[in-house]
Design an enzyme around this catalytic site. Structure first.
Site, PDB file in Angstrom:
ATOM      1  N   SER A 171      63.800 108.133   9.834  1.00 22.17           N
ATOM      2  CA  SER A 171      62.810 107.065   9.994  1.00 22.17           C
ATOM      3  C   SER A 171      62.198 106.965  11.380  1.00 22.17           C
ATOM      4  O   SER A 171      61.290 106.158  11.594  1.00 22.17           O
ATOM      5  CB  SER A 171      63.429 105.715   9.610  1.00 22.17           C
ATOM      6  OG  SER A 171      63.592 105.614   8.221  1.00 22.17           O
ATOM      7  N   LYS A 213      62.819 102.711  17.691  1.00 22.65           N
ATOM      8  CA  LYS A 213      62.835 102.926  16.250  1.00 22.65           C
ATOM      9  C   LYS A 213      64.057 103.755  15.909  1.00 22.65           C
ATOM     10  O   LYS A 213      64.311 104.795  16.528  1.00 22.65           O
ATOM     11  CB  LYS A 213      61.572 103.657  15.789  1.00 22.65           C
ATOM     12  CG  LYS A 213      61.517 103.890  14.287  1.00 22.65           C
ATOM     13  CD  LYS A 213      61.276 102.583  13.551  1.00 22.65           C
ATOM     14  CE  LYS A 213      61.629 102.707  12.070  1.00 22.65           C
ATOM     15  NZ  LYS A 213      63.089 102.656  11.820  1.00 22.65           N
ATOM     16  N   THR A 214      64.799 103.290  14.927  1.00 27.07           N
ATOM     17  CA  THR A 214      65.998 103.983  14.475  1.00 27.07           C
ATOM     18  C   THR A 214      65.684 104.842  13.249  1.00 27.07           C
ATOM     19  O   THR A 214      64.611 104.755  12.661  1.00 27.07           O
ATOM     20  CB  THR A 214      67.098 102.980  14.110  1.00 27.07           C
ATOM     21  OG1 THR A 214      66.613 102.131  13.057  1.00 27.07           O
ATOM     22  CG2 THR A 214      67.483 102.128  15.311  1.00 27.07           C
ATOM     23  N   GLY A 215      66.654 105.658  12.872  1.00 28.10           N
ATOM     24  CA  GLY A 215      66.528 106.459  11.665  1.00 28.10           C
ATOM     25  C   GLY A 215      67.892 106.933  11.217  1.00 28.10           C
ATOM     26  O   GLY A 215      68.800 107.095  12.034  1.00 28.10           O
TER      27      GLY A 215
END
Length: 305
Positions: free
Chosen positions: A82, A250-252
């Site tokens: 993501s 932003k993480t993923g």
């Protein structure tokens, strides 16, 4: 790791980001590792963390005040997951929107599309299923809550995942690529080239988007505002960084325990640090390792702070 001083306000951060773009702060990372003063063992500690957690760990961190960098497996490919959503939103802002008109466009979708995406905490709300959502709200949902259905809708408007790859090439990133939609892009098999990036590439691109001139000032401010409002980093960067460091990230996450965080953090009273931590395993049953990401962020803050 303690840092004195008040945490920068959201407005101060947005103003500083604009100033960085005007000043032309160099964002591309040196190929050499410059050991931060007082902590010459950063690479050894990163290798120890990697062994302790039985993971593959990729790191890119750049202090924009001094140009010092910390690099570990910075040229190796990792599943992006993501983390791509920031790139998709940036492409929408630059390539589709004109003076906010496209952001105000309302898009409609089905409940099945939300289910097929695998994760729709915002798009799946009954009121949004009934009334649709504006592109602006979809951008916010994709970044702030990592809503997969919102990201897929944005990809549809862009013309598909390959539009994100083209966007990356247009801002100088020759490495990052997006090939599939949510949730398939998170399969994260070892050795797969599709839907991957490197720590250096994604770090340089995030830096250009938030601190550089890849976006118009208004678009850069919007994107940075959404990154600052991210809600998914509580156990990752946010847990590892000092409380008074402002964070836009932003993480993923995906299969094989893949767990990522990428963004920009602003220590008090000084220019920002671009930071990327990408992690994955070779076991399909591995679980996401938030402590590894948080510990790495803490180490980087100590080294560069």
């Amino acid at each position: 790791m303690g840092t004195t001083g008040a945490r920068p306000s959201r407005r101060a951060v947005l103003t500083a980001a604009a100033g960085a773009a005007v000043a032309g702060i160099p964002l591309g990372g040196s190929t050499a590792f410059a050991a931060p003063r007082g902590n010459p063992d950063v690479l050894r500690q990163l290798r120890a963390l990697e062994q302790e957690h039985s993971a593959r760990l990729g790191v890119y961190a750049r202090d924009t005040a001094t140009g010092r960098t910390v690099l570990h497996r910075a040229e190796e490919r990792f599943p992006m997951c993501s983390v791509f959503k920031t790139l998709a939103v940036a492409a929408v802002l630059r390539d589709l929107d004109r003076d906010g008109e496209f952001l105000a466009t309302r898009l409609f979708y089905t409940e099945q599309e939300v289910k097929d995406s695998g994760f729709g905490p915002v798009t799946g709300l009954p009121e949004n299923l009934a009334a649709g959502m504006t592109v602006e709200r979809l951008c916010a949902a994709a970044i702030c809550q990592s809503d997969n259905a919102a990201a897929n809708l944005l990809l549809r408007e862009l013309g598909g995942p390959e539009a994100v790859t083209r966007f990356c090439r247009s801002v100088g990133d020759r490495t990052t690529r997006l090939d599939r939609w949510e949730p398939e892009l998170n399969s994260a098999e070892p050795g797969r080239l599709t839907d991957t990036t490197t720590p250096r590439a994604i770090g340089a691109t995030y830096g250009e988007l938030v601190l550089g001139d890849a976006l118009a000032p208004r678009d850069r401010e919007r994107l940075t505002g959404w990154l600052l409002a991210n809600t998914t980093s509580t156990e990752r960067f946010r847990k590892g960084l000092p409380a008074d460091w402002t964070l836009g990230d932003k993480t993923g996450g995906g299969a094989y325990g893949t767990n990522n965080d990428a963004g920009v953090t602003w220590p008090p009273h000084r220019p920002p640090v671009v930071m990327v931590v990408l992690t994955t395993h070779d076991r399909p049953d591995a679980v996401a390792d938030n402590p590894l990401v948080a510990k790495t962020a803490a180490l980087l803050a100590s080294a560069l702070g």
